[in-house]
Design an enzyme around this catalytic site. Structure first.
Site, short mmCIF file in Angstrom:
data_model
loop_
_atom_site.label_atom_id
_atom_site.label_comp_id
_atom_site.label_asym_id
_atom_site.label_seq_id
_atom_site.Cartn_x
_atom_site.Cartn_y
_atom_site.Cartn_z
N ARG A 165 3.70 30.31 5.97
CA ARG A 165 3.62 30.11 7.41
C ARG A 165 4.55 31.13 8.07
O ARG A 165 5.59 31.46 7.49
CB ARG A 165 4.08 28.70 7.82
CG ARG A 165 3.10 27.59 7.49
CD ARG A 165 1.94 27.56 8.47
NE ARG A 165 1.03 26.46 8.25
CZ ARG A 165 -0.09 26.51 7.52
NH1 ARG A 165 -0.44 27.63 6.94
NH2 ARG A 165 -0.86 25.46 7.40
N HIS A 216 -4.38 35.95 8.90
CA HIS A 216 -4.41 34.61 8.29
C HIS A 216 -5.71 34.39 7.51
O HIS A 216 -6.49 33.49 7.83
CB HIS A 216 -4.21 33.51 9.34
CG HIS A 216 -3.63 32.25 8.74
ND1 HIS A 216 -2.71 31.47 9.40
CD2 HIS A 216 -3.85 31.64 7.55
CE1 HIS A 216 -2.40 30.43 8.64
NE2 HIS A 216 -3.08 30.51 7.50
N GLU A 263 0.49 32.91 16.24
CA GLU A 263 -0.85 33.39 15.88
C GLU A 263 -1.87 32.86 16.89
O GLU A 263 -1.73 31.72 17.32
CB GLU A 263 -1.25 32.85 14.50
CG GLU A 263 -0.43 33.34 13.35
CD GLU A 263 -0.87 32.73 12.02
OE1 GLU A 263 -0.11 32.86 11.04
OE2 GLU A 263 -1.95 32.09 11.94
P1 NAP Z 1 2.39 22.52 -2.40
O1 NAP Z 1 1.81 22.54 -3.77
O2 NAP Z 1 2.59 21.22 -1.72
O3 NAP Z 1 3.78 23.31 -2.48
C1 NAP Z 1 4.65 23.28 -1.40
C2 NAP Z 1 5.90 24.07 -1.77
O4 NAP Z 1 6.78 24.02 -0.65
C3 NAP Z 1 6.67 23.47 -2.95
O5 NAP Z 1 7.36 24.51 -3.60
C4 NAP Z 1 7.63 22.52 -2.26
O6 NAP Z 1 8.80 22.26 -3.00
C5 NAP Z 1 7.98 23.35 -1.05
N1 NAP Z 1 8.48 22.53 0.05
C6 NAP Z 1 7.81 21.55 0.70
N2 NAP Z 1 8.61 21.01 1.65
C7 NAP Z 1 9.79 21.67 1.56
C8 NAP Z 1 11.01 21.56 2.27
N3 NAP Z 1 11.17 20.67 3.25
N4 NAP Z 1 12.03 22.38 1.93
C9 NAP Z 1 11.88 23.29 0.93
N5 NAP Z 1 10.75 23.44 0.21
C10 NAP Z 1 9.72 22.63 0.54
O7 NAP Z 1 1.52 23.38 -1.39
P2 NAP Z 1 0.61 24.65 -1.71
O8 NAP Z 1 -0.77 24.21 -1.91
O9 NAP Z 1 1.29 25.48 -2.74
O10 NAP Z 1 0.69 25.38 -0.28
C11 NAP Z 1 1.91 25.97 0.14
C12 NAP Z 1 1.80 26.45 1.56
O11 NAP Z 1 0.95 27.59 1.64
C13 NAP Z 1 1.14 25.46 2.53
O12 NAP Z 1 2.04 24.46 2.96
C14 NAP Z 1 0.69 26.37 3.64
O13 NAP Z 1 1.71 26.47 4.62
C15 NAP Z 1 0.50 27.71 2.97
N6 NAP Z 1 -0.91 28.12 2.97
C16 NAP Z 1 -1.28 29.29 3.55
C17 NAP Z 1 -2.60 29.68 3.57
C18 NAP Z 1 -3.05 30.98 4.18
O14 NAP Z 1 -4.22 31.10 4.53
N7 NAP Z 1 -2.19 31.96 4.28
C19 NAP Z 1 -3.58 28.85 3.00
C20 NAP Z 1 -3.16 27.68 2.40
C21 NAP Z 1 -1.83 27.30 2.38
P3 NAP Z 1 8.89 20.96 -3.95
O15 NAP Z 1 8.32 21.37 -5.28
O16 NAP Z 1 10.35 20.68 -4.00
O17 NAP Z 1 8.10 19.85 -3.28
#
Ligand code: NAP
Length: 319
Positions: free
Chosen positions: A234, A281, A263
Site C-alpha cells: 500500500r 496499481h 491514488e
Molecule cells: P497476509 O498474508 O495477511 O500478510 C500480511 C503481512 O502483513 C504479514 O506479514 C503480516 O504480519 C503483516 N502485517 C499485518 N498487520 C501488520 C501490522 N499491524 N504491523 C506489522 N505487520 C503487519 O496478506 P497478503 O495476502 O500477503 O497481502 C499483503 C498486502 O499486499 C495486502 O494487505 C495488500 O495491502 C497488498 N496487496 C496489494 C496488491 C496490489 O495490487 N498491489 C494486491 C493484493 C494485495 P504477521 O505475519 O505478523 O501477521
C-alpha cells in the site's frame, strides 16, 4: 403501475466490478449502486444486509452506520485496511476478503518491477523506439541475480515473492511482525536493519494504521546509494516524502512502485524522476485473477445468504 417489492436480497455495490461478476450476481440479488453522494437518502438502506467493496474503497464508519441491516462486508481484494473494523465489530458485521487467489500475480508484479527497474526495461524500450540506438549503445544497467533481497512483511505475498527471487540465486532476508519458522531466509529485527543488509527492499506488508510509514527515512537511507525499493503493498507503508527526497538526492538508486499514498492522483514529483518505474496499481489486475477474486466474492455472498460458513472470513459475526 406501482413497483412490486422484490423478495431477492439487496446487495449494495460500493465499487464497480466487471460485468462477468455483475451478471451472475444480478440473477440472484437486487444490486444497488452506492449513490455518488453516499448512502444518505438511499431508499433501501434499511434492507441492505450485504455490501461489496474494493480494497481501495473499503467501508468507513459512516457507511456502516448508515446501513442498519448490514451483516456482511465482502471486499474484492485481500487488503481490508480501508474497512473500519471497529465500526464493523460494533455493529456485528462480518468481513470477507479474497486471499490466495491473487498472491501469484502480485508476487509476479514485484519481480517485474524489480527487473524493469534494475535492467531499465522502460528506458530501453524508449531508447530503441527513438532510434537513439543507431548512435551508440544504451548505458549499462544493474543485476538482479545474485543480489540481496529484503522482504518487509512475510505474509502470503511476501513469501511468494521470496520463492520467486530464490530462482534468481539471490540471498533472501526479511522482517516480519511475528516470528516465522526457521528457514534459509534470514530474519532481521527491524526494517532498517533489513535495509542496511539488502540491495533490493521489497515491501509486502499489510496497509492500515499500524504500518503507516513503516518504511521510514532511516530505513530508506540504510538501503544506500545502490539500493532499490519496490512497493506492491500500500502507498501508506512507505514514508513517501522521505522516498521522494531519497530518489531526488540519489540517496537510493531507484524505486518500482505499484501503489501510492494517493491514488490515482499520485504525487506529481514521481513523474519527473527518471529513476522510478511506475505501475497504476496493477498487482492483481490480470483477467484470470480478477475472475477468481470475483468468484470468491460471490461465494462469500452465497454462503452468507445461505447461512453457511464464510469461505474467506476476515471477521465472523458473533452469533
Ligand atoms: P497476509 O498474508 O495477511 O500478510 C500480511 C503481512 O502483513 C504479514 O506479514 C503480516 O504480519 C503483516 N502485517 C499485518 N498487520 C501488520 C501490522 N499491524 N504491523 C506489522 N505487520 C503487519 O496478506 P497478503 O495476502 O500477503 O497481502 C499483503 C498486502 O499486499 C495486502 O494487505 C495488500 O495491502 C497488498 N496487496 C496489494 C496488491 C496490489 O495490487 N498491489 C494486491 C493484493 C494485495 P504477521 O505475519 O505478523 O501477521
Amino acid at each position: 403501475m406501482p413497483a412490486v417489492p422484490s423478495s431477492r436480497p439487496k446487495v449494495l455495490m460500493v465499487s464497480p466490478m466487471p460485468e462477468w461478476d455483475i451478471a451472475p450476481m444480478r440473477e440472484v440479488y437486487d444490486l444497488i449502486d452506492l449513490p455518488s453522494d453516499g448512502p444518505v437518502g438511499l431508499d433501501a438502506a434499511g434492507e441492505i444486509a450485504a455490501l461489496v467493496t474494493s480494497g481501495g474503497r473499503g467501508a468507513d464508519a459512516a457507511l456502516i452506520e448508515a446501513l442498519p441491516a448490514l451483516e456482511l462486508i465482502a471486499v474484492y481484494g485481500v487488503g481490508y485496511d480501508k474497512v473500519d473494523l471497529v465500526a464493523a465489530a460494533r455493529r456485528n458485521v462480518a468481513v470477507t476478503n479474497t486471499p490466495d487467489v491473487l498472491t501469484a500475480d502480485v508476487a509476479d508484479m514485484a519481480l517485474a518491477l524489480t527487473l524493469a527497474l534494475a535492467r531499465r526495461i522502460v528506458d530501453g524500450d524508449a531508447f530503441a523506439r527513438s532510434g537513439a540506438w543507431r548512435n551508440g549503445a544504451m548505458p549499462l544497467t544493474g543485476s538482479v541475480s545474485g543480489r540481496k533481497v529484503g522482504i518487509v512483511g512475510l505474509g502470503r505475498i511476501g513469501e511468494a515473492i521470496g520463492r520467486r527471487f530464490a530462482g534468481f540465486d539471490t540471498e533472501i532476508g526479511y522482517w516480519n511482525r511475528s516470528p516465522k519458522p526457521p528457514s534459509a531466509w534470514r530474519a532481521f529485527p527491524t526494517p532498517a536493519a533489513l535495509a542496511a543488509w539488502a540491495d533490493i527492499l521489497v515491501v509486502a506488508v499489510a496497509g492500515g494504521g499500524d504500518t503507516i510509514g513503516l518504511v521510514d527515512a532511516e530505513t530508506i537511507e540504510a538501503l544506500g546509494r545502490d539500493g532499490l525499493i519496490v512497493n506492491i503493498s500500500r502507498g501508506t507503508t512507505i514514508d513517501e516524502e522521505a522516498l521522494i527526497a531519497a530518489l531526488e538526492s540519489g540517496a537510493i538508486a531507484g524505486a518500482g512502485l505499484d501503489v501510492f499514498r494517493s491514488e490515482p492522483a499520485f504525487d506529481p514529483r514521481f513523474r519527473r524522476l527518471s529513476n522510478v518505474v511506475l505501475s497504476p496499481h496493477q498487482g492483481s489486475a490480470t483477467m484470470a485473477t480478477r475472475q477468481a477474486m470475483g468468484a470468491l466474492v460471490r461465494a462469500n455472498l452465497a454462503a452468507y445468504f445461505a447461512g453457511k460458513d464464510l469461505p474467506t472470513p476476515v471477521v465472523r459475526r458473533a452469533l
